[in-house]
Scaffold this motif. Structure first.
Motif, PDB file in Angstrom:
ATOM      1  N   LEU A   1      46.170  69.027  55.324  1.00 30.88           N
ATOM      2  CA  LEU A   1      45.452  67.756  55.413  1.00 30.88           C
ATOM      3  C   LEU A   1      45.411  67.217  56.839  1.00 30.88           C
ATOM      4  CD1 LEU A   1      46.916  66.034  52.211  1.00 30.88           C
ATOM      5  CD2 LEU A   1      44.637  67.049  52.471  1.00 30.88           C
ATOM      6  N   SER A   2      46.442  67.527  57.625  1.00 34.36           N
ATOM      7  CA  SER A   2      46.504  66.994  58.990  1.00 34.36           C
ATOM      8  C   SER A   2      45.430  67.566  59.902  1.00 34.36           C
ATOM      9  CB  SER A   2      47.885  67.259  59.597  1.00 34.36           C
ATOM     10  OG  SER A   2      48.085  68.654  59.796  1.00 34.36           O
ATOM     11  N   ARG A   3      44.803  68.657  59.480  1.00 33.03           N
ATOM     12  CA  ARG A   3      43.711  69.226  60.273  1.00 33.03           C
ATOM     13  C   ARG A   3      42.437  68.388  60.161  1.00 33.03           C
ATOM     14  NH1 ARG A   3      44.746  74.683  61.496  1.00 33.03           N
ATOM     15  NH2 ARG A   3      42.839  74.547  62.747  1.00 33.03           N
ATOM     16  N   VAL A   4      42.365  67.534  59.138  1.00 30.90           N
ATOM     17  CA  VAL A   4      41.143  66.744  58.924  1.00 30.90           C
ATOM     18  C   VAL A   4      41.419  65.245  58.836  1.00 30.90           C
ATOM     19  CG1 VAL A   4      40.069  68.673  57.717  1.00 30.90           C
ATOM     20  CG2 VAL A   4      41.219  66.904  56.378  1.00 30.90           C
ATOM     21  N   SER A   5      42.696  64.831  58.920  1.00 31.02           N
ATOM     22  CA  SER A   5      43.023  63.423  58.696  1.00 31.02           C
ATOM     23  C   SER A   5      44.454  63.154  59.132  1.00 31.02           C
ATOM     24  CB  SER A   5      42.883  63.094  57.206  1.00 31.02           C
ATOM     25  OG  SER A   5      43.847  63.834  56.448  1.00 31.02           O
ATOM     26  N   ALA A   6      44.881  61.917  58.898  1.00 28.91           N
ATOM     27  CA  ALA A   6      46.286  61.546  59.070  1.00 28.91           C
ATOM     28  C   ALA A   6      46.889  61.386  57.678  1.00 28.91           C
ATOM     29  CB  ALA A   6      46.413  60.242  59.857  1.00 28.91           C
ATOM     30  N   PRO A   7      47.685  62.349  57.196  1.00 29.48           N
ATOM     31  CA  PRO A   7      48.292  62.207  55.869  1.00 29.48           C
ATOM     32  C   PRO A   7      49.311  61.068  55.866  1.00 29.48           C
ATOM     33  CG  PRO A   7      48.403  64.490  56.666  1.00 29.48           C
ATOM     34  CD  PRO A   7      48.027  63.630  57.821  1.00 29.48           C
ATOM     35  N   ILE A   8      49.179  60.179  54.910  1.00 30.10           N
ATOM     36  CA  ILE A   8      50.088  59.032  54.797  1.00 30.10           C
ATOM     37  C   ILE A   8      50.654  59.004  53.379  1.00 30.10           C
ATOM     38  CG2 ILE A   8      50.287  56.520  54.866  1.00 30.10           C
ATOM     39  CD1 ILE A   8      48.072  56.475  56.937  1.00 30.10           C
ATOM     40  N   ARG A   9      51.967  59.051  53.270  1.00 31.82           N
ATOM     41  CA  ARG A   9      52.608  59.002  51.957  1.00 31.82           C
ATOM     42  C   ARG A   9      52.678  57.559  51.464  1.00 31.82           C
ATOM     43  NH1 ARG A   9      57.648  63.358  52.412  1.00 31.82           N
ATOM     44  NH2 ARG A   9      56.472  64.953  53.566  1.00 31.82           N
ATOM     45  N   ILE A  10      52.300  57.365  50.210  1.00 26.05           N
ATOM     46  CA  ILE A  10      52.339  56.035  49.611  1.00 26.05           C
ATOM     47  C   ILE A  10      53.024  56.137  48.255  1.00 26.05           C
ATOM     48  CG2 ILE A  10      50.214  55.318  50.778  1.00 26.05           C
ATOM     49  CD1 ILE A  10      48.833  55.614  47.975  1.00 26.05           C
ATOM     50  N   SER A  11      53.436  54.994  47.710  1.00 21.07           N
ATOM     51  CA  SER A  11      53.954  54.966  46.350  1.00 21.07           C
ATOM     52  C   SER A  11      52.775  54.848  45.388  1.00 21.07           C
ATOM     53  CB  SER A  11      54.904  53.784  46.152  1.00 21.07           C
ATOM     54  OG  SER A  11      54.224  52.555  46.358  1.00 21.07           O
ATOM     55  N   GLU A  12      52.922  55.437  44.217  1.00 24.56           N
ATOM     56  CA  GLU A  12      51.801  55.456  43.283  1.00 24.56           C
ATOM     57  C   GLU A  12      51.405  54.056  42.836  1.00 24.56           C
ATOM     58  OE1 GLU A  12      50.148  58.496  39.941  1.00 24.56           O
ATOM     59  OE2 GLU A  12      52.258  57.949  39.773  1.00 24.56           O
ATOM     60  N   GLU A  13      52.345  53.129  42.803  1.00 29.25           N
ATOM     61  CA  GLU A  13      52.020  51.772  42.374  1.00 29.25           C
ATOM     62  C   GLU A  13      51.065  51.077  43.342  1.00 29.25           C
ATOM     63  OE1 GLU A  13      55.145  48.725  42.718  1.00 29.25           O
ATOM     64  OE2 GLU A  13      56.368  50.281  43.667  1.00 29.25           O
ATOM     65  N   HIS A  14      50.977  51.585  44.565  1.00 28.38           N
ATOM     66  CA  HIS A  14      50.069  50.990  45.549  1.00 28.38           C
ATOM     67  C   HIS A  14      48.806  51.831  45.762  1.00 28.38           C
ATOM     68  CE1 HIS A  14      53.756  48.756  47.312  1.00 28.38           C
ATOM     69  NE2 HIS A  14      53.097  47.983  46.472  1.00 28.38           N
ATOM     70  N   THR A  15      48.509  52.699  44.798  1.00 26.41           N
ATOM     71  CA  THR A  15      47.328  53.558  44.920  1.00 26.41           C
ATOM     72  C   THR A  15      46.058  52.745  45.110  1.00 26.41           C
ATOM     73  OG1 THR A  15      48.310  55.297  43.553  1.00 26.41           O
ATOM     74  CG2 THR A  15      45.921  55.299  43.768  1.00 26.41           C
ATOM     75  N   ARG A  16      45.879  51.718  44.293  1.00 24.60           N
ATOM     76  CA  ARG A  16      44.608  50.991  44.328  1.00 24.60           C
ATOM     77  C   ARG A  16      44.401  50.275  45.653  1.00 24.60           C
ATOM     78  NH1 ARG A  16      40.810  52.506  43.293  1.00 24.60           N
ATOM     79  NH2 ARG A  16      40.106  51.841  45.331  1.00 24.60           N
ATOM     80  N   ILE A  17      45.368  49.485  46.095  1.00 23.89           N
ATOM     81  CA  ILE A  17      45.154  48.727  47.317  1.00 23.89           C
ATOM     82  C   ILE A  17      45.094  49.651  48.530  1.00 23.89           C
ATOM     83  CG2 ILE A  17      47.612  48.251  47.675  1.00 23.89           C
ATOM     84  CD1 ILE A  17      44.549  46.025  48.544  1.00 23.89           C
ATOM     85  N   SER A  18      45.874  50.729  48.502  1.00 18.83           N
ATOM     86  CA  SER A  18      45.809  51.694  49.601  1.00 18.83           C
ATOM     87  C   SER A  18      44.434  52.351  49.660  1.00 18.83           C
ATOM     88  CB  SER A  18      46.899  52.762  49.435  1.00 18.83           C
ATOM     89  OG  SER A  18      48.183  52.186  49.446  1.00 18.83           O
TER      90      SER A  18
END
Length: 293
Positions: A148-165
């Motif tokens: 993923l880092s070849r096309v973007s900045a991978p950012i780890r998030i918690s699943e509970e914040h999926t929508r707002i992220s």
């Protein structure tokens, strides 16, 4: 590593194209299928070596890393079709936000990840949101993030914040483009500047602002302070925007969360025939108290 794709619609095809163009994956190591096979065949024509699978089962059986890029209510059917073929060593990646990690871990023997891409990845920029199930070991996560880092900045998030992220990283480009479009239309209507010239100026401004907020070390607040001279034109413009637009963004978030809640409930019923009100509320609730003047 052989990378597979079930679904070559807007996001599926974008991921395939950006992975190949960036050099992250060679076409020979990609296998793709789609409900309308002609769409996958078009990708193969544009990227010689890419293999078109004639079924979801064929794609699943040939991939070490399998992206499932289908609509939320189609997900269960795809899972039921391929689940008997999957092994514990394979990694399944969902790009569908209302399909939860636990939905997939309950039905599949393999390692599970959820990745939310953005249209900005098309130009090898922006974020990719990453959420991992318990079976994903550190080396599995690194393997996926290296891709993923070849096309973007991978950012780890918690699943509970999926929508707002997702609102910020994936829906955000459309929301920002809408703001810019209306800004351009107002400029053209009020002053007579050509749409072409206004669009170029606004687009270059957007690009430069993004660089200031990433590479330039500015926060949004600091950038406003730097540009807005006390008593000047920018300060007056910011004042009217604060007055007129503040509550719009809270309404926007409330609306996207309500739609996500609706989709989550439908997916829950599709997978298990039940609703999960407490869990759903945990994922979607947020205080609605806009601090507007």
């Amino acid at each position: 590593m052989r990378v597979g794709f079930i679904g070559t619609g807007s996001m599926g095809s974008m991921l395939i194209e950006t992975f190949i163009r960036s050099g992250a994956v060679n076409p020979e190591n990609v296998v793709a299928t789609n409900r309308t096979i002609a769409k996958a065949e078009l990708l193969a024509a544009n990227y010689p070596g890419l293999q078109v699978a004639r079924s979801n089962k064929e794609a699943a059986s040939q991939a070490d890393l399998l992206f499932i890029c289908v609509k939320p209510l189609e997900f269960k059917d795809v899972i039921e079709e391929i689940q008997a073929l999957l092994t514990p060593e394979q990694i399944i990646v969902s790009i569908t936000s209302p399909v939860l990690i636990r939905h997939l871990e309950a039905l599949l023997p393999c390692k599970i990840a959820k990745v939310i891409p953005s249209i900005t990845n098309h130009v090898l920029s922006g974020a990719t949101l990453c959420i991992y199930g318990d079976r994903m070991k550190a080396e599995d996560q690194k393997r996926l993030e290296n891709l993923l880092s070849r096309v973007s900045a991978p950012i780890r998030i918690s699943e509970e914040h999926t929508r707002i992220s997702s609102d910020l990283s994936s829906c955000g480009p459309a929301f920002l483009a809408f703001f810019i479009q209306k800004y351009i239309q107002a400029a053209v209507s009020a002053t007579g500047i050509s749409e072409e010239e206004a669009t170029r100026l606004a687009s270059e401004m957007t690009l430069g602002t993004g660089k200031l907020l990433t590479d330039g070390g500015f926060t949004p607040a600091a950038l406003q302070q730097r540009v807005a001279v006390p008593g000047g034109i920018t300060e007056e413009g910011l004042r009217i925007m604060e007055k007129e637009l503040c509550s719009v963004f809270y309404d926007l978030i409330r609306t996207t969360h309500a739609k996500y809640e609706e989709d989550l409930e439908k997916v829950e019923a599709r997978f298990f025939g039940t609703k999960a009100d407490e869990e759903r509320d945990a994922f979607t609730s947020f205080p609605y108290e806009p601090p507007c003047p």
